[in-house]
Design an enzyme around this catalytic site. Sequence first.
Site, PDB file in Angstrom:
ATOM      1  N   ARG A   7       0.733  -1.429   0.153  1.00  0.00           N
ATOM      2  CA  ARG A   7       0.122  -0.079   0.147  1.00  0.00           C
ATOM      3  C   ARG A   7       0.611   1.684   0.244  1.00  0.00           C
ATOM      4  O   ARG A   7       1.859   1.193   0.647  1.00  0.00           O
ATOM      5  CB  ARG A   7      -1.194   0.267   1.140  1.00  0.00           C
ATOM      6  CG  ARG A   7      -1.584  -0.935   1.706  1.00  0.00           C
ATOM      7  CD  ARG A   7      -3.661  -0.952   0.176  1.00  0.00           C
ATOM      8  NE  ARG A   7      -3.749   0.283   1.364  1.00  0.00           N
ATOM      9  CZ  ARG A   7      -4.387   1.328   0.109  1.00  0.00           C
ATOM     10  NH1 ARG A   7      -3.750   1.817  -1.311  1.00  0.00           N
ATOM     11  NH2 ARG A   7      -4.885   2.628   0.687  1.00  0.00           N
ATOM     12  N   ARG A  63       3.778   4.806 -16.254  1.00  0.00           N
ATOM     13  CA  ARG A  63       3.429   4.242 -17.890  1.00  0.00           C
ATOM     14  C   ARG A  63       5.135   4.997 -18.637  1.00  0.00           C
ATOM     15  O   ARG A  63       6.022   4.942 -18.534  1.00  0.00           O
ATOM     16  CB  ARG A  63       2.799   4.733 -19.060  1.00  0.00           C
ATOM     17  CG  ARG A  63       1.985   4.187 -19.045  1.00  0.00           C
ATOM     18  CD  ARG A  63       1.725   2.555 -18.891  1.00  0.00           C
ATOM     19  NE  ARG A  63       0.849   1.871 -18.296  1.00  0.00           N
ATOM     20  CZ  ARG A  63       1.065   0.810 -17.991  1.00  0.00           C
ATOM     21  NH1 ARG A  63       2.280   0.093 -17.533  1.00  0.00           N
ATOM     22  NH2 ARG A  63      -0.906   0.303 -17.398  1.00  0.00           N
ATOM     23  N   CYS A  75      -7.282   2.582 -12.967  1.00  0.00           N
ATOM     24  CA  CYS A  75      -7.330   3.540 -12.048  1.00  0.00           C
ATOM     25  C   CYS A  75      -9.260   3.755 -11.546  1.00  0.00           C
ATOM     26  O   CYS A  75      -9.935   3.126 -12.350  1.00  0.00           O
ATOM     27  CB  CYS A  75      -7.720   5.107 -12.694  1.00  0.00           C
ATOM     28  SG  CYS A  75      -5.216   5.583 -12.375  1.00  0.00           S
ATOM     29  N   GLU A  78     -11.663   7.860  -5.118  1.00  0.00           N
ATOM     30  CA  GLU A  78     -12.409   6.961  -4.478  1.00  0.00           C
ATOM     31  C   GLU A  78     -13.466   7.275  -3.966  1.00  0.00           C
ATOM     32  O   GLU A  78     -13.252   8.104  -4.067  1.00  0.00           O
ATOM     33  CB  GLU A  78     -10.843   7.769  -2.767  1.00  0.00           C
ATOM     34  CG  GLU A  78     -10.962   7.013  -1.423  1.00  0.00           C
ATOM     35  CD  GLU A  78     -10.051   5.738  -1.763  1.00  0.00           C
ATOM     36  OE1 GLU A  78     -10.000   4.770  -1.279  1.00  0.00           O
ATOM     37  OE2 GLU A  78      -9.582   5.611  -2.478  1.00  0.00           O
ATOM     38  N   ARG A  90      -3.728   6.775  -4.259  1.00  0.00           N
ATOM     39  CA  ARG A  90      -3.329   5.475  -2.810  1.00  0.00           C
ATOM     40  C   ARG A  90      -2.980   4.839  -4.475  1.00  0.00           C
ATOM     41  O   ARG A  90      -3.945   4.752  -5.418  1.00  0.00           O
ATOM     42  CB  ARG A  90      -4.690   5.493  -2.111  1.00  0.00           C
ATOM     43  CG  ARG A  90      -5.276   5.971  -0.908  1.00  0.00           C
ATOM     44  CD  ARG A  90      -6.522   5.551  -0.768  1.00  0.00           C
ATOM     45  NE  ARG A  90      -6.968   5.803   0.822  1.00  0.00           N
ATOM     46  CZ  ARG A  90      -7.845   7.635   1.044  1.00  0.00           C
ATOM     47  NH1 ARG A  90      -8.278   8.106  -0.422  1.00  0.00           N
ATOM     48  NH2 ARG A  90      -7.467   8.404   2.108  1.00  0.00           N
ATOM     49  N   TYR A 108       3.914   6.049   3.092  1.00  0.00           N
ATOM     50  CA  TYR A 108       2.602   6.841   2.923  1.00  0.00           C
ATOM     51  C   TYR A 108       2.894   7.726   3.557  1.00  0.00           C
ATOM     52  O   TYR A 108       4.063   8.676   4.160  1.00  0.00           O
ATOM     53  CB  TYR A 108       1.694   6.562   4.769  1.00  0.00           C
ATOM     54  CG  TYR A 108       1.383   5.833   4.162  1.00  0.00           C
ATOM     55  CD1 TYR A 108       1.707   4.650   4.897  1.00  0.00           C
ATOM     56  CD2 TYR A 108      -0.594   5.958   3.750  1.00  0.00           C
ATOM     57  CE1 TYR A 108       0.785   3.497   4.276  1.00  0.00           C
ATOM     58  CE2 TYR A 108      -1.345   4.476   3.333  1.00  0.00           C
ATOM     59  CZ  TYR A 108      -0.518   2.959   3.735  1.00  0.00           C
ATOM     60  OH  TYR A 108      -0.922   1.884   3.838  1.00  0.00           O
ATOM     61  N   ARG A 116      -1.186   6.367   8.793  1.00  0.00           N
ATOM     62  CA  ARG A 116      -1.116   5.424   9.172  1.00  0.00           C
ATOM     63  C   ARG A 116       0.186   5.281  10.006  1.00  0.00           C
ATOM     64  O   ARG A 116       1.306   4.957   9.315  1.00  0.00           O
ATOM     65  CB  ARG A 116      -0.865   4.185   7.688  1.00  0.00           C
ATOM     66  CG  ARG A 116      -2.246   3.499   7.072  1.00  0.00           C
ATOM     67  CD  ARG A 116      -3.484   2.329   7.757  1.00  0.00           C
ATOM     68  NE  ARG A 116      -2.380   1.133   9.033  1.00  0.00           N
ATOM     69  CZ  ARG A 116      -2.021   0.060   8.461  1.00  0.00           C
ATOM     70  NH1 ARG A 116      -2.860  -0.140   6.846  1.00  0.00           N
ATOM     71  NH2 ARG A 116      -1.284  -0.635   8.424  1.00  0.00           N
TER      72      ARG A 116
END
Length: 127
Positions: A7, A63, A75, A78, A90, A108, A116
């Site tokens: 993540r 890319r 994609c 969210e 994210r 992050y 987090r």
Amino acid sequence: MMIRGIRGATTVERDTEEEILQKTKQLLEKIIEENHTKPEDVVQMLLSATPDLHAVFPAKAVRELSGWQYVPVTCMQEMDVTGGLKKCIRVMMTVQTDVPQDQIRHVYLEKVVVLRPDLSLTKNTEL
């Protein structure tokens, strides 16, 4: 080998193609560096952006990475949650690896470190 998820997330200040691509590429490069990830080990990559980002698909940054043109990428938008972090990108990178799950290095950056704080790399926002 196991299938693991890596993540990562970052934020941008402005909804511009240049900044979205630059911050997404920075995030991806940090994930790749921290996890010693090679394109041939990546099963797929999912990227999401908050609804306030419209300038470009963050996946375009993938890319621009040498050797990553064959990695399946998509994609999505969210969820628009009340009080949620704004201008956020994210990443969920699914990889084949022998690394134990507790040794995966999630990344992050920027304002996302608040999401987090339990993960070690969230303490480091400088590249």
